[in-house]
Design a protein around this motif. Structure first.
Motif, PDB file in Angstrom:
ATOM      1  N   LEU A  43       7.428  24.826  34.812  1.00  0.00           N
ATOM      2  CA  LEU A  43       7.250  23.878  33.706  1.00  0.00           C
ATOM      3  C   LEU A  43       8.551  23.687  32.936  1.00  0.00           C
ATOM      4  O   LEU A  43       8.865  22.600  32.478  1.00  0.00           O
ATOM      5  N   ASN A  44       9.262  24.791  32.756  1.00  0.00           N
ATOM      6  CA  ASN A  44      10.470  24.776  31.936  1.00  0.00           C
ATOM      7  C   ASN A  44      10.246  24.233  30.528  1.00  0.00           C
ATOM      8  O   ASN A  44      11.056  23.482  29.995  1.00  0.00           O
ATOM      9  N   VAL A  45       9.115  24.616  29.957  1.00  0.00           N
ATOM     10  CA  VAL A  45       8.886  24.408  28.528  1.00  0.00           C
ATOM     11  C   VAL A  45       8.998  25.798  27.897  1.00  0.00           C
ATOM     12  O   VAL A  45       8.276  26.717  28.283  1.00  0.00           O
ATOM     13  N   GLN A  46       9.941  25.969  27.016  1.00  0.00           N
ATOM     14  CA  GLN A  46      10.186  27.294  26.429  1.00  0.00           C
ATOM     15  C   GLN A  46       8.976  27.752  25.600  1.00  0.00           C
ATOM     16  O   GLN A  46       8.384  26.965  24.863  1.00  0.00           O
ATOM     17  N   LEU A  47       8.669  29.038  25.706  1.00  0.00           N
ATOM     18  CA  LEU A  47       7.489  29.568  25.023  1.00  0.00           C
ATOM     19  C   LEU A  47       7.441  29.233  23.527  1.00  0.00           C
ATOM     20  O   LEU A  47       6.424  28.725  23.048  1.00  0.00           O
ATOM     21  N   PRO A  48       8.499  29.515  22.771  1.00  0.00           N
ATOM     22  CA  PRO A  48       8.373  29.299  21.319  1.00  0.00           C
ATOM     23  C   PRO A  48       8.297  27.820  20.939  1.00  0.00           C
ATOM     24  O   PRO A  48       8.024  27.497  19.780  1.00  0.00           O
ATOM     25  N   GLU A  49       8.527  26.919  21.907  1.00  0.00           N
ATOM     26  CA  GLU A  49       8.465  25.483  21.588  1.00  0.00           C
ATOM     27  C   GLU A  49       7.167  24.836  22.044  1.00  0.00           C
ATOM     28  O   GLU A  49       6.980  23.617  21.859  1.00  0.00           O
ATOM     29  N   ALA A  50       6.281  25.628  22.649  1.00  0.00           N
ATOM     30  CA  ALA A  50       5.093  25.034  23.269  1.00  0.00           C
ATOM     31  C   ALA A  50       4.286  24.201  22.274  1.00  0.00           C
ATOM     32  O   ALA A  50       3.781  23.128  22.608  1.00  0.00           O
ATOM     33  N   HIS A  51       4.172  24.692  21.032  1.00  0.00           N
ATOM     34  CA  HIS A  51       3.334  23.987  20.053  1.00  0.00           C
ATOM     35  C   HIS A  51       3.948  22.646  19.647  1.00  0.00           C
ATOM     36  O   HIS A  51       3.275  21.787  19.109  1.00  0.00           O
ATOM     37  N   LEU A  52       5.256  22.487  19.933  1.00  0.00           N
ATOM     38  CA  LEU A  52       5.921  21.226  19.580  1.00  0.00           C
ATOM     39  C   LEU A  52       5.953  20.245  20.746  1.00  0.00           C
ATOM     40  O   LEU A  52       6.274  19.077  20.566  1.00  0.00           O
ATOM     41  N   ARG A  53       5.684  20.741  21.925  1.00  0.00           N
ATOM     42  CA  ARG A  53       5.885  19.912  23.122  1.00  0.00           C
ATOM     43  C   ARG A  53       4.611  19.794  23.948  1.00  0.00           C
ATOM     44  O   ARG A  53       4.631  19.806  25.184  1.00  0.00           O
ATOM     45  N   GLY A  54       3.480  19.641  23.256  1.00  0.00           N
ATOM     46  CA  GLY A  54       2.169  19.619  23.920  1.00  0.00           C
ATOM     47  C   GLY A  54       2.035  18.528  24.969  1.00  0.00           C
ATOM     48  O   GLY A  54       1.541  18.764  26.069  1.00  0.00           O
ATOM     49  N   GLU A  55       2.467  17.315  24.634  1.00  0.00           N
ATOM     50  CA  GLU A  55       2.265  16.198  25.553  1.00  0.00           C
ATOM     51  C   GLU A  55       3.136  16.363  26.804  1.00  0.00           C
ATOM     52  O   GLU A  55       2.690  16.099  27.924  1.00  0.00           O
ATOM     53  N   GLU A  56       4.351  16.843  26.605  1.00  0.00           N
ATOM     54  CA  GLU A  56       5.229  17.102  27.754  1.00  0.00           C
ATOM     55  C   GLU A  56       4.650  18.219  28.637  1.00  0.00           C
ATOM     56  O   GLU A  56       4.680  18.129  29.869  1.00  0.00           O
ATOM     57  N   LEU A  57       4.122  19.252  27.987  1.00  0.00           N
ATOM     58  CA  LEU A  57       3.499  20.364  28.721  1.00  0.00           C
ATOM     59  C   LEU A  57       2.337  19.842  29.566  1.00  0.00           C
ATOM     60  O   LEU A  57       2.208  20.186  30.745  1.00  0.00           O
ATOM     61  N   ARG A  58       1.523  18.976  28.981  1.00  0.00           N
ATOM     62  CA  ARG A  58       0.370  18.429  29.688  1.00  0.00           C
ATOM     63  C   ARG A  58       0.816  17.575  30.872  1.00  0.00           C
ATOM     64  O   ARG A  58       0.340  17.715  31.999  1.00  0.00           O
ATOM     65  N   ARG A  59       1.765  16.692  30.613  1.00  0.00           N
ATOM     66  CA  ARG A  59       2.211  15.760  31.651  1.00  0.00           C
ATOM     67  C   ARG A  59       2.856  16.504  32.816  1.00  0.00           C
ATOM     68  O   ARG A  59       2.544  16.250  33.978  1.00  0.00           O
ATOM     69  N   ARG A  60       3.714  17.457  32.496  1.00  0.00           N
ATOM     70  CA  ARG A  60       4.376  18.194  33.581  1.00  0.00           C
ATOM     71  C   ARG A  60       3.368  19.046  34.367  1.00  0.00           C
ATOM     72  O   ARG A  60       3.460  19.157  35.586  1.00  0.00           O
ATOM     73  N   SER A  61       2.401  19.628  33.671  1.00  0.00           N
ATOM     74  CA  SER A  61       1.384  20.440  34.359  1.00  0.00           C
ATOM     75  C   SER A  61       0.586  19.586  35.341  1.00  0.00           C
ATOM     76  O   SER A  61       0.326  19.997  36.482  1.00  0.00           O
ATOM     77  N   VAL A  62       0.206  18.390  34.903  1.00  0.00           N
ATOM     78  CA  VAL A  62      -0.571  17.501  35.776  1.00  0.00           C
ATOM     79  C   VAL A  62       0.270  17.083  36.977  1.00  0.00           C
ATOM     80  O   VAL A  62      -0.205  17.086  38.125  1.00  0.00           O
ATOM     81  N   ASP A  63       1.542  16.742  36.740  1.00  0.00           N
ATOM     82  CA  ASP A  63       2.423  16.348  37.851  1.00  0.00           C
ATOM     83  C   ASP A  63       2.546  17.471  38.884  1.00  0.00           C
ATOM     84  O   ASP A  63       2.474  17.241  40.087  1.00  0.00           O
ATOM     85  N   ILE A  64       2.751  18.691  38.401  1.00  0.00           N
ATOM     86  CA  ILE A  64       2.910  19.821  39.328  1.00  0.00           C
ATOM     87  C   ILE A  64       1.602  20.081  40.083  1.00  0.00           C
ATOM     88  O   ILE A  64       1.602  20.295  41.297  1.00  0.00           O
ATOM     89  N   ALA A  65       0.480  20.020  39.376  1.00  0.00           N
ATOM     90  CA  ALA A  65      -0.818  20.251  40.041  1.00  0.00           C
ATOM     91  C   ALA A  65      -1.058  19.198  41.118  1.00  0.00           C
ATOM     92  O   ALA A  65      -1.548  19.512  42.211  1.00  0.00           O
ATOM     93  N   ARG A  66      -0.690  17.948  40.830  1.00  0.00           N
ATOM     94  CA  ARG A  66      -0.842  16.887  41.852  1.00  0.00           C
ATOM     95  C   ARG A  66       0.015  17.186  43.072  1.00  0.00           C
ATOM     96  O   ARG A  66      -0.415  17.016  44.210  1.00  0.00           O
TER      97      ARG A  66
END
Lengths: 227, 227
Positions: free
Chosen positions: B150-173
Motif C-alpha cells: 500500500l505504501n501508506v504510512q501508519l501514522p498518516e492512515a487517518h489522513l489518507r483514507g480515500e487513497e488507502l481505500r482506492r489502492r487497496s481495491v486496485d491491489i485486490a483486483r
C-alpha cells in the motif's frame, strides 16, 4: 443462516443407523446458532469396515467429488468430508468454487498454535503410512513427537469401549512423555464418535483435541469470512 | 470466561489515544460472549512510525516476551501479538506454556481453506521481504498469486483514507486477475483498523479476509480446546 454440508466417507447403506445417529449428534453439538448442518453420502464407497486401507478411500474419492458438486449446485456454503485424513480434499477443491474445509487441516492448525510438537492417536496400523502422508500434505510432519495406532476396528468400536478408552489414554500418556504438548486423535469414527476427548485428557494429563469441535468451528470462521 | 490478551507491538506512549481506541474496538467487535479481551503493551518498542522496518520489530521482541510472561503469570488463557507478521511468535512460545495464537497463522490457515491461491495487500515496500519470510515460516509461499504494498504510512492512515481505500481495491483486483481466490490484508494497523475489509471486497469482487475477525475467532477455538 449458513449451510455447512458434511459428506460421510461411505455410502448410506454401509452404516448402521446407530452409527449415523452418533456421528451427526457429535457434530451438531458444536454448531453455532447460525449454522445449518447438513449431511450427505457418496453413491458408492465403503470405508466403515474391517481392515480399512487407503485403497478403500481411493475408490470412493470420485464419488466424494460428485457429492461435493451436488452440494455446491444445491447452494451450500461450505463442504467437509467426515474424516481427519481429509480424503479427496485437493480433488474436491479443484471441482467446486465454494470453500472446502478439512477436519485434518483445521486440527493441525489448532495443534500448532497450542504447542510446538503434537502426538497422534492413529486408528489402525493399516493407515499409518497415510497418516504420515497427511502430515506431509500439511507440512507438519517435523512437529510430530509420537504416533501410535489404536487398532480397534471401526465396526467393533461400540463393543470395545473400555479397550478403546484404555488404549487411547496409554497412547496419549506416551505422547506426553515423548515431548508432545497436545494430542490429535485421528480418524473421527472412533474418537470423538465413540469416545469423548475429555475422557482421554482427564486420565492422560495432556490436552486432547476434538477434531469434530475444531473442524466445525473452523468451518464457521471460513463461511463467515466469505459470506 | 476465557481471558485473551492482545499485546500491542509498540509501547503505550507511542500510540495516539484515537489509534488505541480504533484498534481495541475493532477486535472487541469479534469476541464471543465467553471471551474477556485484554490489552497490554511492551515497556519498549516503536513500530507505529514512518518508514517502519523489521529492525524496529527485532528491537521490540524481547519486550514482547516479557509482556507475554507477565500475561501468563497473571493467569490469562492465551496470548496474541497485534500484528499479522506474528513478530516474536516463536520466541514467545518458547517462553510461555499457554497458547500463543498468531493473527498471521490464523489468516493463512483460513485462506488455504477458501482457495488454492491467495493474494496479499502488504503495508509497505520496507516490509516486503519480511512478508515473504512469514510465508516461509508457515510454508505457504508457493500459494501466493500476487502481493503489492500500500505504501501508506501508519501514522498518516487517518489522513489518507480515500487513497488507502482506492489502492487497496486496485491491489485486490490485481490479485484476482493474477489467480488469487482470496485476499489477505497484511499488517492489522491499516486494514482492518482504518479500512473495513467489506469495503475492499465490494469494489474488488473477491473475498478479503479480516485478520482481526479470523484471529480472534481462532483464539477462541484454541482456548476452548485446551480449557
Amino acid at each position: 443462516m449458513m449451510r455447512l454440508r458434511v459428506i460421510f466417507p461411505s455410502a448410506r447403506k454401509v452404516y448402521p443407523d446407530k452409527e449415523v445417529e452418533l456421528r451427526t449428534a457429535t457434530l451438531r453439538n458444536f454448531c453455532g446458532p447460525n449454522t445449518q448442518l447438513e449431511f450427505s453420502y457418496p453413491d458408492e464407497g465403503e470405508t466403515f469396515k474391517q481392515n480399512l486401507t487407503w485403497d478403500d478411500f481411493i475408490k470412493a474419492i470420485p464419488h466424494f467429488v460428485l457429492a461435493a458438486k451436488q452440494a455446491e449446485a444445491e447452494g451450500v456454503d461450505a463442504i467437509m468430508i467426515h474424516c481427519v485424513y481429509d480424503p479427496g480434499y485437493e480433488e474436491i477443491r479443484r471441482a467446486v468454487k465454494i470453500p472446502v474445509v478439512g477436519f485434518g487441516q483445521a486440527v493441525f492448525n489448532a495443534a500448532l498454535q497450542i504447542a510446538p510438537r503434537f502426538g497422534i492417536i492413529a486408528p489402525n496400523d493399516s493407515l499409518l503410512k497415510e497418516a504420515n502422508d497427511v502430515m506431509d500434505q500439511y507440512r507438519v510432519r517435523d512437529r510430530l513427537a509420537h504416533m501410535e495406532p489404536l487398532n480397534v476396528q471401526l465396526p467393533e468400536a461400540h463393543l470395545r469401549g473400555e479397550e478403546l478408552r484404555r488404549r487411547s489414554v496409554d497412547i496419549a500418556r506416551r505422547c506426553r512423555e515423548k515431548g508432545a504438548g497436545v494430542v490429535i486423535p485421528f480418524g473421527m469414527a472412533l474418537i470423538p464418535t465413540h469416545l469423548r476427548t475429555e475422557d482421554i485428557r482427564e486420565s492422560a494429563g495432556i490436552p486432547v483435541l476434538n477434531p469434530a469441535q475444531i473442524g466445525i468451528r473452523e468451518a464457521e470462521i471460513i463461511m463467515e469470512a466469505v459470506a
